[in-house]
Design an enzyme around this catalytic site. Structure first.
Site, PDB file in Angstrom:
ATOM      1  N   GLY A  71       0.854  -1.207   0.000  1.00 50.06           N
ATOM      2  CA  GLY A  71       0.000   0.000   0.000  1.00 50.06           C
ATOM      3  C   GLY A  71       0.875   1.236   0.000  1.00 50.06           C
ATOM      4  O   GLY A  71       0.514   2.281   0.543  1.00 50.06           O
ATOM      5  N   ALA A  72       2.038   1.120  -0.650  1.00 51.58           N
ATOM      6  CA  ALA A  72       3.099   2.127  -0.515  1.00 51.58           C
ATOM      7  C   ALA A  72       2.747   3.496  -1.078  1.00 51.58           C
ATOM      8  O   ALA A  72       3.317   4.497  -0.651  1.00 51.58           O
ATOM      9  CB  ALA A  72       4.376   1.609  -1.176  1.00 51.58           C
ATOM     10  N   SER A  73       1.824   3.576  -2.037  1.00 54.22           N
ATOM     11  CA  SER A  73       1.545   4.894  -2.602  1.00 54.22           C
ATOM     12  C   SER A  73       0.411   5.612  -1.866  1.00 54.22           C
ATOM     13  O   SER A  73       0.080   6.741  -2.197  1.00 54.22           O
ATOM     14  CB  SER A  73       1.203   4.779  -4.092  1.00 54.22           C
ATOM     15  OG  SER A  73       0.065   3.961  -4.260  1.00 54.22           O
TER      16      SER A  73
ATOM     17  N   THR B 265      -8.021  -1.384   7.838  1.00 57.36           N
ATOM     18  CA  THR B 265      -9.299  -1.489   8.555  1.00 57.36           C
ATOM     19  C   THR B 265     -10.391  -2.001   7.617  1.00 57.36           C
ATOM     20  O   THR B 265     -10.210  -2.046   6.408  1.00 57.36           O
ATOM     21  CB  THR B 265      -9.715  -0.125   9.151  1.00 57.36           C
ATOM     22  OG1 THR B 265      -9.842   0.817   8.084  1.00 57.36           O
ATOM     23  CG2 THR B 265      -8.690   0.354  10.151  1.00 57.36           C
TER      24      THR B 265
ATOM     25  N   HIS C 297     -13.407  11.706  10.392  1.00 56.97           N
ATOM     26  CA  HIS C 297     -12.259  11.467   9.501  1.00 56.97           C
ATOM     27  C   HIS C 297     -12.429  12.256   8.207  1.00 56.97           C
ATOM     28  O   HIS C 297     -13.523  12.727   7.893  1.00 56.97           O
ATOM     29  CB  HIS C 297     -12.129   9.976   9.158  1.00 56.97           C
ATOM     30  CG  HIS C 297     -11.513   9.149  10.242  1.00 56.97           C
ATOM     31  ND1 HIS C 297     -12.253   8.588  11.254  1.00 56.97           N
ATOM     32  CD2 HIS C 297     -10.221   8.792  10.478  1.00 56.97           C
ATOM     33  CE1 HIS C 297     -11.451   7.909  12.072  1.00 56.97           C
ATOM     34  NE2 HIS C 297     -10.199   8.023  11.623  1.00 56.97           N
TER      35      HIS C 297
ATOM     36  N   LYS D 197     -12.035   8.577   3.542  1.00 60.08           N
ATOM     37  CA  LYS D 197     -12.076   7.323   4.312  1.00 60.08           C
ATOM     38  C   LYS D 197     -13.271   6.489   3.881  1.00 60.08           C
ATOM     39  O   LYS D 197     -14.404   6.976   3.813  1.00 60.08           O
ATOM     40  CB  LYS D 197     -12.126   7.605   5.820  1.00 60.08           C
ATOM     41  CG  LYS D 197     -12.059   6.314   6.632  1.00 60.08           C
ATOM     42  CD  LYS D 197     -11.698   6.565   8.075  1.00 60.08           C
ATOM     43  CE  LYS D 197     -11.686   5.279   8.878  1.00 60.08           C
ATOM     44  NZ  LYS D 197     -10.651   4.326   8.440  1.00 60.08           N
TER      45      LYS D 197
ATOM     46  N   THR E 234     -11.043   2.138  14.557  1.00 62.03           N
ATOM     47  CA  THR E 234     -10.690   2.578  15.921  1.00 62.03           C
ATOM     48  C   THR E 234     -11.942   2.735  16.780  1.00 62.03           C
ATOM     49  O   THR E 234     -11.950   2.343  17.950  1.00 62.03           O
ATOM     50  CB  THR E 234      -9.913   3.911  15.859  1.00 62.03           C
ATOM     51  OG1 THR E 234      -8.747   3.702  15.077  1.00 62.03           O
ATOM     52  CG2 THR E 234      -9.525   4.393  17.246  1.00 62.03           C
TER      53      THR E 234
HETATM   54  P1  NAD Z   1      -5.070   5.255   0.956  1.00 59.75           P
HETATM   55  O1  NAD Z   1      -6.338   5.086   0.174  1.00 59.75           O
HETATM   56  O2  NAD Z   1      -4.339   6.555   0.875  1.00 59.75           O
HETATM   57  O3  NAD Z   1      -4.025   4.112   0.557  1.00 59.75           O
HETATM   58  C1  NAD Z   1      -4.395   2.773   0.344  1.00 59.75           C
HETATM   59  C2  NAD Z   1      -3.322   2.133  -0.520  1.00 59.75           C
HETATM   60  O4  NAD Z   1      -3.628   0.746  -0.685  1.00 59.75           O
HETATM   61  C3  NAD Z   1      -3.258   2.745  -1.919  1.00 59.75           C
HETATM   62  O5  NAD Z   1      -1.890   2.989  -2.214  1.00 59.75           O
HETATM   63  C4  NAD Z   1      -3.818   1.647  -2.816  1.00 59.75           C
HETATM   64  O6  NAD Z   1      -3.215   1.659  -4.104  1.00 59.75           O
HETATM   65  C5  NAD Z   1      -3.410   0.387  -2.038  1.00 59.75           C
HETATM   66  N1  NAD Z   1      -4.240  -0.752  -2.411  1.00 59.75           N
HETATM   67  C6  NAD Z   1      -5.567  -0.793  -2.593  1.00 59.75           C
HETATM   68  N2  NAD Z   1      -5.955  -2.020  -2.950  1.00 59.75           N
HETATM   69  C7  NAD Z   1      -4.853  -2.772  -3.003  1.00 59.75           C
HETATM   70  C8  NAD Z   1      -4.599  -4.128  -3.337  1.00 59.75           C
HETATM   71  N3  NAD Z   1      -5.597  -4.941  -3.718  1.00 59.75           N
HETATM   72  N4  NAD Z   1      -3.338  -4.589  -3.254  1.00 59.75           N
HETATM   73  C9  NAD Z   1      -2.323  -3.766  -2.889  1.00 59.75           C
HETATM   74  N5  NAD Z   1      -2.496  -2.458  -2.583  1.00 59.75           N
HETATM   75  C10 NAD Z   1      -3.743  -1.979  -2.641  1.00 59.75           C
HETATM   76  O7  NAD Z   1      -5.431   4.901   2.462  1.00 59.75           O
HETATM   77  P2  NAD Z   1      -4.632   5.272   3.799  1.00 59.75           P
HETATM   78  O8  NAD Z   1      -5.209   6.503   4.393  1.00 59.75           O
HETATM   79  O9  NAD Z   1      -3.165   5.187   3.556  1.00 59.75           O
HETATM   80  O10 NAD Z   1      -5.106   4.070   4.735  1.00 59.75           O
HETATM   81  C11 NAD Z   1      -4.817   2.727   4.376  1.00 59.75           C
HETATM   82  C12 NAD Z   1      -5.498   1.789   5.356  1.00 59.75           C
HETATM   83  O11 NAD Z   1      -4.956   1.995   6.648  1.00 59.75           O
HETATM   84  C13 NAD Z   1      -7.014   2.036   5.502  1.00 59.75           C
HETATM   85  O12 NAD Z   1      -7.632   0.780   5.729  1.00 59.75           O
HETATM   86  C14 NAD Z   1      -7.106   2.913   6.737  1.00 59.75           C
HETATM   87  O13 NAD Z   1      -8.346   2.827   7.370  1.00 59.75           O
HETATM   88  C15 NAD Z   1      -6.001   2.306   7.558  1.00 59.75           C
HETATM   89  N6  NAD Z   1      -5.405   3.142   8.603  1.00 59.75           N
HETATM   90  C16 NAD Z   1      -5.043   2.485   9.739  1.00 59.75           C
HETATM   91  C17 NAD Z   1      -4.399   3.174  10.747  1.00 59.75           C
HETATM   92  C18 NAD Z   1      -3.937   2.406  11.965  1.00 59.75           C
HETATM   93  O14 NAD Z   1      -3.258   2.971  12.843  1.00 59.75           O
HETATM   94  N7  NAD Z   1      -4.244   1.105  12.044  1.00 59.75           N
HETATM   95  C19 NAD Z   1      -4.120   4.539  10.619  1.00 59.75           C
HETATM   96  C20 NAD Z   1      -4.496   5.175   9.436  1.00 59.75           C
HETATM   97  C21 NAD Z   1      -5.136   4.464   8.419  1.00 59.75           C
END
Ligand code: NAD
Length: 241
Positions: A12-14, A95, A149, A153, A160
């Protein structure tokens, strides 16, 4: 004690979290990002010099010690399967995963060390404990959890909020949820206990998503040393702050 850098795969690097993880990992000499996985290449925002490839090529990822996954539920199964197959740790903050995915996580914990958490900040770990204590001390009071949020989202209520709700349930309360999606709010969780003529309010406000990324990176270093099992954030955060 292992002194070689912990080799990380960031899944999910980008995304917003992925970018924070890459930036903070680059500042820590005890970590080495060996692979940044994105859903679709090409990507512009990933820091130069870090090998990156598409999620569809996950099976060809180079050797790594721990994967950190902040993607979406549809990305969760492949990264869990890869870690289980390679016998390496997984830190996941994704999540909205299903009950079936939760069950797969629990099954994988027999083979690999892992932590899945809806929130990697120390403040929320403390808030969860306070909510449970307040719920136990205030029997019969209404309990409402309001989370806010940013508009991008996808899941609601937030993971959370559900975690805080579980704490409230453990304390004997019956939580209700409300969600707001507005602007660029990183994450706010407000827990209100309402009695007759009085209220107790507990709140956590995240003002920077680095708190989650730092917690996840710390958890990854810890997991590398751990036996297979499913850990909680509070088991791994220790002295992070
Ligand atoms: P985002 O939409 O900015 O990033 C999600 C990334 O996942 C994107 O780069 C997307 O290309 C990638 N992705 C989507 N489907 C994919 C797949 N099938 N295979 C590989 N990569 C895939 O979201 P974000 O704000 O970075 O949040 C990401 C996740 O983390 C969400 O579920 C968010 O709720 C959660 N989150 C958790 C915490 C925590 O502390 N646990 C904190 C913030 C966000």
């Amino acid at each position: 004690m292992n002194t070689t850098p912990t080799r990380l795969l960031i899944h999910g690097a980008s995304g917003r979290m992925g970018q924070a993880l890459l930036r903070l990992a680059a500042e820590d000499s005890s970590l080495q990002v060996v692979a940044a996985v994105v859903r679709k290449p090409p990507i512009q925002r990933v820091i130069d010099g870090i090998p990156h490839f598409a999620a569809s090529e996950l099976a060809g990822a180079p050797a790594f010690d721990v994967a950190i996954d902040f993607s979406l539920p549809e990305g969760f199964d492949p990264i869990l399967a890869l870690c289980a197959e390679r016998g390496v740790g997984l830190v996941s903050g994704t999540t909205g995963i299903s009950d079936q995915q939760q069950a797969a996580l629990t099954a994988a914990a027999a083979r690999i060390p892992l932590v899945w958490a809806t929130n990697f900040s120390l403040g929320v770990a403390v808030l969860a404990e306070l909510v449970e204590r307040a719920a136990a001390a205030l029997p019969g009071w209404d309990c409402d959890i309001v989370e806010s949020h940013h508009v991008h989202k996808k899941d609601a209520p937030s993971g959370t909020a559900l975690t805080l709700g579980e704490s409230a349930l453990h304390g004997g309360a019956e939580p209700r949820y409300a969600s707001l999606r507005a602007g660029d709010i990183i994450g706010e969780h407000f827990v209100q206990f309402t009695g007759l003529g009085e209220r107790v309010e507990l709140v956590h406000r995240a003002t920077n998503r680095d708190i989650f990324a730092r917690g996840a990176l710390h958890a990854a270093k810890q997991l590398r040393q751990r036996a297979p099992g499913q850990y909680r954030v509070r088991d791994l955060l220790g002295n992070v702050i």
